[in-house]
Design an enzyme around this catalytic site. Structure first.
Site, PDB file in Angstrom:
ATOM      1  N   ARG A   1     -19.728  21.299  39.424  1.00  0.00           N
ATOM      2  CA  ARG A   1     -20.296  20.966  40.866  1.00  0.00           C
ATOM      3  C   ARG A   1     -21.474  20.366  40.911  1.00  0.00           C
ATOM      4  O   ARG A   1     -22.163  20.917  39.984  1.00  0.00           O
ATOM      5  CB  ARG A   1     -19.974  21.905  41.832  1.00  0.00           C
ATOM      6  CG  ARG A   1     -20.339  21.611  43.414  1.00  0.00           C
ATOM      7  CD  ARG A   1     -20.594  22.772  44.004  1.00  0.00           C
ATOM      8  NE  ARG A   1     -19.654  22.361  44.882  1.00  0.00           N
ATOM      9  CZ  ARG A   1     -19.167  22.534  46.472  1.00  0.00           C
ATOM     10  NH1 ARG A   1     -19.221  23.851  46.910  1.00  0.00           N
ATOM     11  NH2 ARG A   1     -17.770  22.325  46.242  1.00  0.00           N
TER      12      ARG A   1
ATOM     13  N   HIS B   1     -14.870  14.554  45.800  1.00  0.00           N
ATOM     14  CA  HIS B   1     -14.390  15.823  45.979  1.00  0.00           C
ATOM     15  C   HIS B   1     -13.375  16.563  46.278  1.00  0.00           C
ATOM     16  O   HIS B   1     -12.305  16.487  46.600  1.00  0.00           O
ATOM     17  CB  HIS B   1     -15.153  16.645  47.150  1.00  0.00           C
ATOM     18  CG  HIS B   1     -15.466  18.174  47.912  1.00  0.00           C
ATOM     19  ND1 HIS B   1     -14.544  18.907  46.717  1.00  0.00           N
ATOM     20  CD2 HIS B   1     -15.155  18.899  48.751  1.00  0.00           C
ATOM     21  CE1 HIS B   1     -14.281  19.921  46.849  1.00  0.00           C
ATOM     22  NE2 HIS B   1     -15.030  20.658  47.305  1.00  0.00           N
TER      23      HIS B   1
ATOM     24  N   GLN C   1     -10.644  18.966  46.575  1.00  0.00           N
ATOM     25  CA  GLN C   1     -10.660  19.268  48.200  1.00  0.00           C
ATOM     26  C   GLN C   1      -9.216  18.427  49.014  1.00  0.00           C
ATOM     27  O   GLN C   1      -9.047  19.291  49.717  1.00  0.00           O
ATOM     28  CB  GLN C   1     -12.057  18.853  49.046  1.00  0.00           C
ATOM     29  CG  GLN C   1     -11.868  19.256  50.665  1.00  0.00           C
ATOM     30  CD  GLN C   1     -11.805  20.480  50.615  1.00  0.00           C
ATOM     31  OE1 GLN C   1     -12.864  21.374  50.786  1.00  0.00           O
ATOM     32  NE2 GLN C   1     -10.901  20.243  51.660  1.00  0.00           N
TER      33      GLN C   1
ATOM     34  N   ASP D   1     -16.168  16.283  59.118  1.00  0.00           N
ATOM     35  CA  ASP D   1     -17.300  17.372  57.555  1.00  0.00           C
ATOM     36  C   ASP D   1     -18.809  17.185  58.438  1.00  0.00           C
ATOM     37  O   ASP D   1     -18.499  16.750  59.127  1.00  0.00           O
ATOM     38  CB  ASP D   1     -17.077  16.420  56.680  1.00  0.00           C
ATOM     39  CG  ASP D   1     -17.606  17.633  54.954  1.00  0.00           C
ATOM     40  OD1 ASP D   1     -18.181  18.528  55.800  1.00  0.00           O
ATOM     41  OD2 ASP D   1     -17.871  16.251  54.231  1.00  0.00           O
TER      42      ASP D   1
ATOM     43  N   CYS E   1     -12.826  19.992  56.190  1.00  0.00           N
ATOM     44  CA  CYS E   1     -13.399  20.951  54.396  1.00  0.00           C
ATOM     45  C   CYS E   1     -14.113  22.290  54.500  1.00  0.00           C
ATOM     46  O   CYS E   1     -14.088  23.254  53.650  1.00  0.00           O
ATOM     47  CB  CYS E   1     -13.679  20.166  53.233  1.00  0.00           C
ATOM     48  SG  CYS E   1     -15.265  19.712  53.619  1.00  0.00           S
TER      49      CYS E   1
ATOM     50  N   ARG F   1      -6.536  25.475  48.593  1.00  0.00           N
ATOM     51  CA  ARG F   1      -8.337  24.867  47.823  1.00  0.00           C
ATOM     52  C   ARG F   1      -7.469  26.201  46.618  1.00  0.00           C
ATOM     53  O   ARG F   1      -8.105  25.350  45.271  1.00  0.00           O
ATOM     54  CB  ARG F   1      -9.317  25.530  48.207  1.00  0.00           C
ATOM     55  CG  ARG F   1      -9.839  24.471  49.160  1.00  0.00           C
ATOM     56  CD  ARG F   1     -10.008  23.221  49.588  1.00  0.00           C
ATOM     57  NE  ARG F   1     -10.361  22.396  47.407  1.00  0.00           N
ATOM     58  CZ  ARG F   1     -11.988  22.294  47.436  1.00  0.00           C
ATOM     59  NH1 ARG F   1     -12.775  23.715  48.563  1.00  0.00           N
ATOM     60  NH2 ARG F   1     -12.210  22.901  46.289  1.00  0.00           N
TER      61      ARG F   1
HETATM   62  N1   CP Z   1     -15.132  22.898  51.164  1.00  0.00           N
HETATM   63  C1   CP Z   1     -15.625  23.260  50.056  1.00  0.00           C
HETATM   64  O1   CP Z   1     -15.497  22.974  48.991  1.00  0.00           O
HETATM   65  O2   CP Z   1     -16.195  24.958  50.294  1.00  0.00           O
HETATM   66  P1   CP Z   1     -17.249  25.040  49.777  1.00  0.00           P
HETATM   67  O3   CP Z   1     -18.572  24.360  49.554  1.00  0.00           O
HETATM   68  O4   CP Z   1     -17.840  26.455  50.160  1.00  0.00           O
HETATM   69  O5   CP Z   1     -17.155  25.451  47.778  1.00  0.00           O
HETATM   70  N1  NVA Z   2     -19.987  16.848  52.092  1.00  0.00           N
HETATM   71  C1  NVA Z   2     -20.146  18.219  51.834  1.00  0.00           C
HETATM   72  C2  NVA Z   2     -18.256  19.403  51.625  1.00  0.00           C
HETATM   73  C3  NVA Z   2     -19.204  20.517  51.369  1.00  0.00           C
HETATM   74  C4  NVA Z   2     -17.704  20.876  50.875  1.00  0.00           C
HETATM   75  C5  NVA Z   2     -20.974  18.202  51.106  1.00  0.00           C
HETATM   76  O1  NVA Z   2     -21.204  17.573  49.867  1.00  0.00           O
HETATM   77  O2  NVA Z   2     -22.098  19.131  51.106  1.00  0.00           O
END
Ligand code: CP
Ligand code: NVA
Length: 299
Positions: free
Chosen positions: A99, A126, A129, A217, A257, A285
């Site tokens: 990430r 992502h 997801q 989101d 998400c 997930r």
């Molecule tokens: N949806 C998602 O990626 O959640 P987290 O940021 O908690 O991993």
């Molecule tokens: N768009 C959000 C998704 C979190 C799972 C972010 O990048 O923070």
């Protein structure tokens, strides 16, 4: 090592058939101990609840050992070059998930070519997801092709992956994003090239018309905190309310998400109401991560 090593940086790394194979692999009874005696490195430069827990448990379910690593521990591109970090982790692990703030770091990691690299969320995409999201919808609709989903809000990383993944699955997309916050046009064009309809508007009511799923989101993604004030102004009127859900197709489901901000991008009555499938999404997930890891390490 081989230059044809497969990675998942976004869903356009997959064909339609490969995405379908991965969705089929999400069934718990399809899990095989393909990681027995092996490690998986999971790098997190940003916070995570779902992705870290889902990915760690997925590795355990495949017989492997997950090692979660905070960004500041390895200093990708700061303490050590992205390539050197990757080469070293590849000596211990069968797969690296990451990430990252900067999607280009994933491209550098995949360029090393020694183990599969999985995007666990970047500024751009992502994908794991959206595998879970498509699984959640397939559990309700039996098949995905021919259905329609609406996205209301920021044209962000999740939206980009959703547009690409939906197109691969034959799902039409209706997007409502404020001016200046639209989904990456490259992803929209790629989706249209797959033959699915992608309708773009700035009006949430127009986007949800006829949609069998409504997805939103956060308005301010991780790493964009300095833009929060401007973004919240831009997104006034983009809250998913019960009134908006009532304008979607009968029986439409609500997706998010997570993490969610009740009263901002979604009202509590929607996310905590009967149309919401967000907890199934969260569980999925784990099934999606397991399927992606299993598929990649057995290529
Ligand atoms: N949806 C998602 O990626 O959640 P987290 O940021 O908690 O991993
Ligand atoms: N768009 C959000 C998704 C979190 C799972 C972010 O990048 O923070």
């Amino acid at each position: 090592m081989t230059s044809d090593r497969r990675h998942l940086l976004d869903l356009d790394d997959l064909t339609s058939g490969e995405l379908e194979t991965i969705l089929d692999l999400c069934s718990p009874e399809r899990a095989d101990p393909v990681l027995a005696g092996k490690g998986v490195a999971l790098i997190f430069e940003k916070p995570s609840n779902r992705t870290r827990n889902a990915s760690e448990m997925a590795v355990v379910q495949l017989g492997g050992h997950p090692v979660s690593i905070r960004g500041e521990e390895i200093g990708l591109g700061v303490r050590e070059s992205v390539e050197d970090v990757t080469r070293v982790l590849a000596r211990y692990h069968a797969l690296i998930g990451a990430r990252v703030f900067d999607h280009r770091h994933l491209e550098q990691m995949s360029g090393v070519g020694e183990v599969p690299i999985v995007n666990l969320l970047s500024d751009l995409a992502h994908p794991t997801q959206v595998v879970a999201d498509l699984l959640t919808l397939r559990q309700r609709w039996s098949e995905l092709e021919g259905h329609t989903i609406a996205w209301v809000g920021d044209g962000n990383n999740v939206a980009r992956s959703l547009v690409i993944g939906a197109a691969l699955a034959g799902v039409s997309v209706r997007l409502a994003c404020p001016a200046g916050h639209e989904v990456d046009p490259v992803a929209v064009d790629a989706a249209r090239a797959q033959g699915v309809e992608v309708y773009e508007t700035s009006r949430p009511d127009q986007a949800v018309e006829g949609a069998e799923a409504v997805y939103t989101d956060v308005w301010v993604s991780m790493g964009q905190e300095q833009e929060a004030r401007d973004k919240e102004d831009a997104f006034a009127g983009y809250t998913v309310t019960t009134e908006l859900m009532d304008q979607a197709a009968p029986g439409a489901v609500f997706l998010h998400c997570l993490p969610a901000h009740r009263g901002m991008e979604v009202d509590a009555a929607v996310i905590d109401g009967p149309a919401s499938v967000v907890w199934d999404q969260a569980e999925n997930r784990m099934h999606a991560a397991r399927a992606v890891f299993q598929w990649l390490v057995t290529r």
